[in-house]
Design a protein around this motif. Structure first.
Motif, mmCIF file in Angstrom:
data_model
loop_
_atom_site.group_PDB
_atom_site.id
_atom_site.type_symbol
_atom_site.label_atom_id
_atom_site.label_comp_id
_atom_site.label_asym_id
_atom_site.label_seq_id
_atom_site.Cartn_x
_atom_site.Cartn_y
_atom_site.Cartn_z
ATOM 1 N N GLU A 59 0.854 -1.181 0.000
ATOM 2 C CA GLU A 59 0.000 0.000 0.000
ATOM 3 C C GLU A 59 0.896 1.239 0.000
ATOM 4 N N GLN B 87 -1.458 10.262 2.938
ATOM 5 C CA GLN B 87 -1.769 9.304 1.873
ATOM 6 C C GLN B 87 -2.600 9.995 0.800
ATOM 7 N N LYS C 105 4.512 -2.835 3.141
ATOM 8 C CA LYS C 105 3.966 -4.185 3.298
ATOM 9 C C LYS C 105 4.504 -4.751 4.593
ATOM 10 N N LYS D 224 -9.800 4.356 3.099
ATOM 11 C CA LYS D 224 -8.742 3.358 3.318
ATOM 12 C C LYS D 224 -8.154 3.486 4.724
#
Ligand code: AMP
Ligand code: GLY
Length: 424
Positions: free
Chosen positions: A191, A211, A275, A418
């Motif tokens: 991500e 983000q 990750k 998210k």
């Protein structure tokens, strides 16, 4: 203190807005600015690439600090020019800003300094690049070496896609000389999030995470854009992930700057693929992100001017960074048709009357014409709100978005979702 901010986007609006809060700032100019920036500081009609024009202006006005927003002026050497003329400027010099303006330079720097990133090869010969993509496993990522306004990268799922993009870059030259070389690298899973650090060459100061939402449509669908919204902090960058980022990336980058005598002053935007709490670097940018800066600076409690000034003065170690205990969110409203063709010159009807003390609308592509605020670019507004929780910040931002005239604007309805899933 008199400050000149260079740029015309939401990022520069947020920078102007945040430094104006400092009691040390007496006057702010922004070149070339936009309608929103015009309503809070003095805008000056000098283009980003007119370095001599910017220099003359800064010398005549006796500017104490220049803050560069976008990458283009850095890549063509604004910092070197201003420093030669004894002007204080925030940003890396031309050589160091190759960390963004040349993907090959950046990848070689990372490999040499053991900074985790995707394996890569670079090519300046089309036939050799084509041989390489024939032999490769997919997915694979093909990147134009130079600046391409965020359009120079394609994740390719088969040879045909990679071949097509390679032809666009190296033969059709759609990015001009930015496509003289290509970097071809392995696909990274995970991500994405970004992390910002400041450095003055003597010390390094980790700021925080954000983000972005790069795709046009909800659910991360549709074409890539400059960014349709962002929030800060990003829950995926929890304490352990943050520590790993500094140990694996931030600290070795700073050590390499010192060892290789890379004269880097400014903000380093670290684009990461995360990750299992470990990160690999997708890209470095030598400036703040847009729209990531808007929610990030919205949360800053300490003096924003001091942060830029002390970095440029090489006194960053004395800066006391302080954040509000809040989350914040920016929802970008873009012109209908963006990132393709869109119409400009259409007024946004009720924008001038909009007021909410906990919400800021940072302008990007806007222009004032006869009292109206008109659409003048792809990304138009960044509605920015804060909340005690990410959920509150999202609700507050969308309450304001709903109040604005969006007849000719589009926006995503899932900015921050998210992050909420991560917290749940
Ligand atoms: P860049 O300009 O290098 O940041 O690339 C633009 C976008 O392409 C990134 O934000 C990612 O979404 C994607 N991307 C770039 N490199 C990779 C990679 N090695 N693996 C997966 N996605 C990538
Ligand atoms: N939002 C992505 C960037 O500023 O590069």
């Amino acid at each position: 203190m008199k400050v000149l901010v260079v740029g015309s986007g939401g990022r520069e609006h947020a920078i102007c807005w945040s430094i104006l809060k400092s009691p040390k700032v007496s006057k702010v100019f922004c070149a070339p600015g936009n309608a929103g920036i015009d309503s809070i500081v003095n805008i000056v009609n000098i283009r980003l690439d007119d370095l001599d024009g910017l220099l003359d202006f800064a010398l005549n006005e006796e500017i104490d600090l220049t803050i560069v927003g976008p990458e283009q002026p850095l890549a063509i050497g604004i910092v070197d020019l201003f420093r030669r003329n004894k002007l204080l400027i925030f940003g890396p010099n031309q050589h160091s800003s190759q960390l963004e303006s040349s993907k090959e330079f950046s990848k070689i720097f990372m490999k040499k300094n053991d900074i985790p990133t995707a394996n890569f090869e670079s090519f300046s010969d089309f036939d050799l690049a084509r041989e390489h993509i024939k032999r490769s496993e997919y997915p694979l990522v093909v990147k134009a070496d130079g600046l391409a306004a965020g359009k120079g990268v394609r994740v390719c799922y088969n040879f045909e896609e990679a071949n097509e993009f390679l032809i666009f870059i190296m033969q059709d030259k759609i990015f001009s000389t930015s496509g003289d070389k290509v970097v071809i690298e392995d696909f990274l899973e995970g991500e994405e999030a970004s992390f910002f650090v400041f450095t003055d060459g003597k010390s390094i100061l980790p700021l925080d995470s954000s983000q972005d939402h790069k795709r046009l449509l909800d659910g991360d669908l549709g074409p890539n854009t400059g960014g349709m919204g962002a929030y800060s902090p990003a829950p995926i960058v929890d304490q352990e992930t943050r520590e790993n980022i500094m140990v694996d990336v931030g600290d070795p980058v700073f050590a390499a700057f010192k060892r290789d005598r890379i004269d880097y002053t400014g903000v380093l935007y670290i684009g990461l693929m995360i990750k299992d709490k470990k990160s690999k670097v997708v890209e470095f940018n030598c400036r703040f992100g847009d729209p990531e800066t808007q929610p990030l600076l919205f949360r800053l409690n300490s003096d924003a001017f001091d942060l830029f000034y002390m970095t440029a003065k090489e006194e960053l170690s004395k800066y006391k960074l302080e954040w509000k205990k809040k989350s914040s969110v920016t929802v970008v409203m873009a012109a209908k048709g963006y990132p393709g063709k869109y119409e400009t010159g259409i007024p946004i009807k009720n924008l001038s009357e909009f007021q909410d003390k906990n919400v800021e609308i940072f302008h990007a592509g806007t222009r004032k014409v006869n009292g109206d605020i008109n659409i003048n670019g792809g990304r138009v507004l960044g509605v920015t709100a804060e909340g005690d929780t990410l959920k509150d910040a999202i609700s507050s931002a969308y309450r304001s978005v709903d109040k604005l005239d969006s007849t000719n604007l589009v926006y995503r309805k899932d900015i921050g979702k998210k992050g909420l899933i991560k917290i749940a």
